[in-house]
Design a protein around this motif. Structure first.
Motif, PDB file in Angstrom:
ATOM      1  N   HIS A  33       2.329  15.456   2.391  1.00  0.00           N
ATOM      2  CA  HIS A  33       2.112  16.787   1.808  1.00  0.00           C
ATOM      3  C   HIS A  33       2.978  17.888   2.368  1.00  0.00           C
ATOM      4  CE1 HIS A  33      -1.334  14.806   0.178  1.00  0.00           C
ATOM      5  NE2 HIS A  33      -1.814  14.567   1.379  1.00  0.00           N
ATOM      6  N   PRO A  34       4.286  17.718   2.296  1.00  0.00           N
ATOM      7  CA  PRO A  34       5.095  18.874   2.680  1.00  0.00           C
ATOM      8  C   PRO A  34       4.994  19.925   1.578  1.00  0.00           C
ATOM      9  CG  PRO A  34       6.498  17.164   1.794  1.00  0.00           C
ATOM     10  CD  PRO A  34       5.081  16.637   1.752  1.00  0.00           C
ATOM     11  N   GLY A  35       5.212  21.166   1.890  1.00  0.00           N
ATOM     12  CA  GLY A  35       5.251  22.202   0.865  1.00  0.00           C
ATOM     13  C   GLY A  35       6.681  22.356   0.384  1.00  0.00           C
ATOM     14  N   ALA A  36       7.016  23.528  -0.127  1.00  0.00           N
ATOM     15  CA  ALA A  36       8.382  23.748  -0.598  1.00  0.00           C
ATOM     16  C   ALA A  36       8.697  25.224  -0.629  1.00  0.00           C
ATOM     17  CB  ALA A  36       8.566  23.146  -1.990  1.00  0.00           C
ATOM     18  N   LEU A  56       0.851  -1.200   0.000  1.00  0.00           N
ATOM     19  CA  LEU A  56       0.000   0.000   0.000  1.00  0.00           C
ATOM     20  C   LEU A  56       0.882   1.244   0.000  1.00  0.00           C
ATOM     21  CD1 LEU A  56      -2.759  -0.958   2.598  1.00  0.00           C
ATOM     22  CD2 LEU A  56      -3.109  -0.473   0.168  1.00  0.00           C
ATOM     23  N   PRO A  57       0.403   2.348  -0.616  1.00  0.00           N
ATOM     24  CA  PRO A  57       1.234   3.556  -0.662  1.00  0.00           C
ATOM     25  C   PRO A  57       1.435   4.165   0.721  1.00  0.00           C
ATOM     26  CG  PRO A  57      -0.940   3.992  -1.604  1.00  0.00           C
ATOM     27  CD  PRO A  57      -0.877   2.527  -1.311  1.00  0.00           C
ATOM     28  N   GLY A  58       2.535   4.913   0.874  1.00  0.00           N
ATOM     29  CA  GLY A  58       2.806   5.570   2.147  1.00  0.00           C
ATOM     30  C   GLY A  58       1.750   6.614   2.439  1.00  0.00           C
ATOM     31  N   ARG A  59       1.575   6.894   3.707  1.00  0.00           N
ATOM     32  CA  ARG A  59       0.645   7.957   4.082  1.00  0.00           C
ATOM     33  C   ARG A  59       1.162   9.261   3.505  1.00  0.00           C
ATOM     34  NH1 ARG A  59      -3.334   8.612   8.085  1.00  0.00           N
ATOM     35  NH2 ARG A  59      -2.945   6.545   8.932  1.00  0.00           N
ATOM     36  N   LEU A  60       0.277  10.024   2.830  1.00  0.00           N
ATOM     37  CA  LEU A  60       0.718  11.251   2.178  1.00  0.00           C
ATOM     38  C   LEU A  60       0.955  12.337   3.220  1.00  0.00           C
ATOM     39  CD1 LEU A  60      -1.709  11.149  -0.855  1.00  0.00           C
ATOM     40  CD2 LEU A  60       0.723  10.637  -0.839  1.00  0.00           C
ATOM     41  N   ARG A 104       1.918  23.262  -9.523  1.00  0.00           N
ATOM     42  CA  ARG A 104       2.482  22.136 -10.277  1.00  0.00           C
ATOM     43  C   ARG A 104       3.956  22.383 -10.594  1.00  0.00           C
ATOM     44  NH1 ARG A 104      -1.309  22.264 -15.208  1.00  0.00           N
ATOM     45  NH2 ARG A 104      -0.677  24.421 -14.895  1.00  0.00           N
ATOM     46  N   ARG A 115       5.976  22.414  -6.944  1.00  0.00           N
ATOM     47  CA  ARG A 115       6.073  21.048  -6.431  1.00  0.00           C
ATOM     48  C   ARG A 115       7.329  20.333  -6.937  1.00  0.00           C
ATOM     49  NH1 ARG A 115       0.644  18.626  -8.154  1.00  0.00           N
ATOM     50  NH2 ARG A 115      -0.349  19.566  -6.325  1.00  0.00           N
TER      51      ARG A 115
END
Lengths: 338, 788
Positions: free
Chosen positions: A101-104, A95-99, A332, A335
């Protein structure tokens, strides 16, 4: 009584061994050790046995209770271990890793941080100055002739009171030297404004990184060594760096710096990356005049200055083709620079 | 500026150098080579023999050309500017015109085409108005590379006007290559007889702008086409030949850098007067524009009025035409400042003004006139007057400059000797006058007006000696940390926290429009500063806040289908009414849910308290939100962000109408904080607090209160309670039922967890019960609450 206890013990141990799940084990515990459990009921009969038998019976009762309790505990543990093992076995590790969502940070900030970190390692401190400037700080003090085209209203933004938006961060050189005597070793990142229509290669303001090192005995050798170190820190240790003679009003001699880079899928070529030079004596003269002393006597001290365009640096480093991407802030795009 | 290799070779022997070597030689002397142009292979002269309309295309014609071979060649062509018999460039199949454009044999609308006829632009020139019509003298089949020299496109820095011509570049190359000029045409040492003009002939009444003016009358000239050698020279550097007289002045300009002008002498009334223009004078110039002049502009006038804008452009009425037979040849020195000012004001930049405003060599004014005269006599016939009429004298622009060898060595940072340095200066025509110890005096040639100070001579040494020969040295130094360092690190710390919380940093443009200013809801009291000369109305003001720009960014991203918006920007905000005008703000914007994931497919949407939580994290404290008295149409809710009594910024919910206008599907929240204020309030060392050794016990209190009673009011009572055992409290539940089914719709249930601890011992349950009961009593006494 003792026989009965013996029997309870034997029954319990064999029953526990048979137990296959935690719930059954708990039910068993209640059925033996609970309020109406077999052992509890047997213990209740202790009051009926003769007084002289009581110590032996009591001891036996305790031993049996402890043995059963211990056996239940052990069994419980082994059942739990099996459950845990089963649970771990059932995890779908694909299963995919827990997202998260860090920014940048913006790419311009990232490249600035990189340059600032290197320059601090070299002993430079940060300095700053206003973006709304006087014509004196922006042009006169930097040895720009009164009729120089850069002063045109077609090239520079002005305000009604005669001030302007600085066209380069070199103004911070003047601001710093006005207030601090030599030695001076500063870098000044900041915005510079040019009256250019915005297109794929121009912005009406962009970010520069200015540097200034003034001291006794600062020569072209220091300029060369420092800037080679800076550019190789950013673009890689082996990057070829060359200095081309050029002209700026505020440095003499002046150079443009090229680095040899391989653009994606193309032959490597020299790319202009920065301007630099030895501070022009007339800049020192202007500073002395403003200070009212001779702290920056051109025959005693010398220095070098340099300026980098951060947008240009970012575009070259990351192969960004359109400068407007750097002000549009499309997520986009952002990111892509985690 | 374009220079032709052949033309340079007139003056300097470059045969030993390849093009890349010349490129390097120029580049490392400070002349940037922006491009090298040479005629592509397989491009030849073709003569057009016939031309017919294409059967299937109105805009195309089918030509047959003579390409020097026996066989006529058929070409389909779109241009119209040729006549039968014209010579034009023909790119044969296989010719590579650059940019991946390789000519192939093909069919155009069904008709075969065996090559392409080219415009000058297609071959690296400027003109793309039609086919490049070559001289009728060219032989069909000749390769264009034989006719036109390779060229260098050079960027000449503004301090080197002496390099804005072929002789100047040749001089530079000769010095750099260590050779001599082949022929050193000395245009400064003319033997031609000069004769001071009478006042009636030439008069200068603005001597600060024109110190030297010469004129020469040449009669009986025949204006005609230039000979092939001259046309080819001009064409090779992308100048269009016009007629012999104009071509000669252009040639002299490109040869030696002196702008000339020729008047049709028959159309001049009376003498020449170099003067400032009158306030209402106008001049119809050669470019067809009627210029309105002012007293700032220098003009050449005759008795009737201005006939040229001095040094910039001649007048139409006195221009040379095909009928001209008598010309007046002007060669003069105009001072840079005036030319620059007029050129800028009138919006004209000509080859002439470009050179005058950078500075021409006053010593060659007469020489240029002489060169042009001799060419005119040769190519246009006629008779020149015996003397050049002069007015004023060439100003000496160069002087002696001192050279301190010790200083120069110090500047270079290496042990270069005078024996290495002096020959470099001498190569550039700078001659030593005297030498005492490390100090020497040097005479600067008239064309090097840029060399006025010792530092200028050191630069000449450096650019020839080269930085390659100078060691790289690093000097380390301990630097004091500055206020700017502290501010930078503070900002970086916050930025890093925000990115860890999922925020993207934006960098938006600092110029904005008055309309956009209304979007700066978190800085409504800032008064925007207007630019005097904006590029356009959309970029007419400096931003007075960050929120407007963040809304733009949000809108852009919403239109890309992005719902989760977590944006921040750090940057300068400008306001007329703030002290110092500029402040560093941190702005951020939140809207939409946390990003959905497979564990949490429908996360809740961000709200005002998301914003507040973020501010708590970055400030490391709990600022209060207090509704402001200010309002903004773009905000439905506006609060001050208070740290104690200090307002550090504002937070807002963007008005739903404004949010809908940007197609936002979720509420949008924004805040702006003054970074300097935040830094001031939150920096300083934190003190470690001993970890408690005894356990804490919590008790909950749930209350039913009127909807209007705020958390702030309850917390304010709680925080004022002087209970020695109460360590902290926090809100943990809030419930409200609009339908009134589970709770009266006018009420809400609000619950806090209260933590009790004594740092010296473990508390008894009874003590806590007592303390808790006292607190409940206090709440009840101070506030209209019911415990549940």
């Amino acid at each position: 009584m003792l026989e009965e206890l013996e029997a309870i013990h034997a029954d319990a141990i064999s029953a526990i061994a048979e137990m296959a799940d935690i719930d059954g084990l708990e039910a068993f515990r209640v059925s033996y050790l609970g309020r109406k459990g077999r052992l509890t009921v047997a213990a209740a009969r202790m009051k009926d046995i003769p007084k002289e038998d009581k110590p032996a019976a009591g001891k036996a009762l305790n031993e049996v209770r402890n043995a059963i309790t211990a056996a239940i505990g052990e069994k419980g543990e082994s059942l739990q271990i099996a459950i845990d093992a089963k649970a771990a076995e059932n995890v779908d590790v694909t299963l995919p890793g827990r997202l998260m969502h860090p920014g940048a940070r913006h790419p311009i900030s990232q490249i600035l941080d990189r340059a600032v970190a290197t320059l601090r390692r070299m002993g430079f401190s940060l300095a700053s100055g206003p973006e709304i400037e006087t014509e004196w700080h922006c042009f006169d003090a930097l040895n720009t002739p009164p009729e120089h085209p850069a002063r045109n209203e077609s090239d520079t933004f002005y305000f009604e009171d005669g001030r302007l938006l600085r066209t380069h961060t070199s103004t911070v050189q003047i601001r710093t030297m006005e207030t601090s005597p030599p030695p001076v070793r500063i870098i000044a990142p900041g915005a510079a404004f040019r009256r250019d229509e915005i297109d794929s290669t121009h912005l009406s303001h962009f970010n520069q990184l200015e540097g200034l090192y003034v001291d006794e005995g600062v020569s072209l050798a220091e300029l060369k060594g420092s800037l080679e170190y800076l550019l190789r820190s950013i673009f890689g240790e082996k990057t070829p760096v060359r200095f081309r003679p050029h002209f700026f009003p505020f440095t003499e001699p002046s150079f443009e710096i090229d680095i040899m880079l391989e653009a994606r899928g193309k032959a490597s070529k020299w790319i202009e990356i920065a301007g630099c030079g030895m501070v022009d004596p007339d800049v020192f003269n202007a500073v002395n005049k403003a200070r009212g002393d001779n702290a920056y006597a051109p025959d005693k001290i010398s220095g070098f200055a340099f300026g980098l365009g951060l947008e240009r640096l970012a575009m070259i480093l990351w192969g960004i083709s359109d400068i407007r991407l750097l002000i549009e802030n499309d997520i986009r795009f952002l990111r892509q620079f985690p | 500026m374009k220079v032709a290799l052949d033309w340079l070779s007139d003056h300097v022997d470059l045969s030993g150098y390849s093009q890349p070597e010349l490129d390097d030689l120029l580049t490392f002397s400070g002349i940037e080579v922006e491009g090298i142009g040479s005629m592509p292979e397989k491009v030849v002269v073709a003569r057009i023999k016939s031309s017919e309309k294409h059967p299937d295309a109105d805009k195309l014609s089918v030509c047959t050309v003579d390409d020097g071979t026996e066989e006529p060649r058929q070409i389909v062509c779109g241009a119209k500017n040729y006549q039968l018999g014209d010579n034009v460039p023909l790119a044969l199949p296989g010719a590579d015109l650059g940019g991946g454009f390789i000519i192939k044999k093909g069919k155009l609308r069904g008709v075969e085409s065996h090559g392409m006829l080219c415009s000058a632009k297609e071959l690296g020139g400027e003109d793309d108005s039609g086919l490049w019509i070559l001289s009728p003298d060219c032989k069909p089949g000749t390769a264009l590379a034989e006719l036109f020299s390779a060229t260098f496109d050079l960027e000449i820095t503004p301090n080197r006007p002496d390099c804005l011509n072929h002789l100047g570049i040749a001089r530079e190359l000769a010095a750099l290559a260590g050779g001599d000029l082949k022929s050193r045409p000395d245009y400064t040492n003319t033997t031609i007889a000069e004769q001071p003009a009478t006042k009636e002939e030439i008069r200068i009444s603005a001597a600060e702008h024109c110190q030297f003016y010469t004129a020469r009358r040449i009669g009986g000239v025949k204006v005609t086409e230039s000979p092939p050698w001259l046309k080819s020279k001009l064409e090779s550097i992308s100048l269009r030949p016009i007629n012999n007289i104009v071509d000669i002045t252009n040639y002299v300009l490109m040869e030696m850098g002196q702008p000339l002008h020729t008047f049709d002498a028959a159309k001049i009334t009376g003498g020449i007067h170099v003067r400032k223009a009158g306030e209402n004078e106008t001049l119809l110039a050669l470019d067809g524009v009627n210029y309105q002049l002012t007293a700032e502009d220098l003009v050449i006038a005759d008795n009737t009025g201005p006939i040229a804008i001095a040094g910039i452009m001649g007048g139409e009425a006195t221009g040379v035409t095909g009928d001209t037979t008598e010309i007046l040849l002007e060669s003069a020195y105009f001072a840079p400042a005036g030319i620059r000012r007029s050129g800028r004001r009138l919006g004209i930049s000509s080859d002439s003004s470009y050179r005058f405003e950078r500075g021409v060599d006053p010593a060659q004014v007469a020489g240029a006139s002489e060169l042009a005269t001799s060419l005119i006599l040769k190519l246009a016939g006629g008779q020149a007057e015996e003397h050049i009429l002069t007015c004023g004298s060439p100003p000496p622009l160069t002087q002696e400059v001192e050279f301190n060898a010790e200083h120069c060595r110090g500047l270079l940072g290496c042990n270069i000797t005078s024996a290495e340095m002096f020959p470099i200066l001498e190569k550039f025509g700078i001659n030593k006058l005297e030498e005492t110890g490390s100090i020497s005096k040097w005479k600067i040639p008239s064309y090097r007006g840029d060399l006025t100070r010792p530092a200028d001579l050191y630069e000449e040494i450096v650019r020839v000696y080269g930085l390659d020969n100078i060691p790289s040295r690093q000097r380390s130094w301990f630097s004091e940390i500055s206020d700017a360092d502290v501010a930078h690190d503070f900002m970086t710390g916050i930025a890093n926290r925000l990115t860890a919380l999922g925020f993207y940093e934006t960098r938006t443009i600092k110029l904005t429009s008055p309309a956009r200013t209304a979007d700066n809801v978190c800085t409504t009291s800032n008064e925007p500063i207007a630019l005097k000369n904006p590029l356009n109305d959309d970029l007419a003001y400096l931003r007075s806040g960050l929120t407007g720009a963040l809304l733009d960014v949000a809108e852009r991203n919403i239109h890309q289908g992005i719902e989760t918006l977590r944006l921040f920007e750090v940057g300068t905000v400008f306001s007329k009414n703030n002290e110092g005008e500029e402040s560093q703000h941190l702005g951020f914007l939140v809207s939409g849910p946390e990003q959905a994931s497979w564990q949490d497919p429908q996360p809740g949407s961000a709200d005002l308290f998301t914003l507040k939580g973020i501010i708590e994290v970055i400030s490391g404290t709990s600022p209060a939100f207090v509704r402001t008295t200010e309002s903004s149409p773009a905000a439905s809710l506006l609060t001050d962000i208070m740290l104690g009594k200090l307002c550090i910024g504002q937070a807002a919910q963007i008005a739903p109408a404004r949010a809908r206008a940007m197609d936002a599907r979720h509420p949008v929240f924004a805040a702006e904080i003054d970074l300097a204020l935040l830094q001031k309030k939150t920096s300083g060392n934190t003190q470690y607090e001993e970890l408690p050794k005894f356990p804490a016990i919590s008790r909950d209190v749930a209350m039913e209160v009127e909807l209007s009673l705020s958390n702030g009011e309850i917390e304010s009572v709680l925080s004022k309670i002087k209970s020695p055992l109460l360590e902290s409290f926090r809100l943990f539940d809030l419930f409200h039922d609009d339908s009134g089914q589970r709770l009266d719709a006018g009420k809400k249930s609000i619950a806090y967890s209260l933590t009790y601890r004594d740092r010296t011992r473990t508390l008894e349950s009874s003590e806590i019960d007592k303390a808790h009961a006292e607190i409940l009593d206090e709440l009840k006494a101070k506030l209209p609450v019911e415990f549940r």
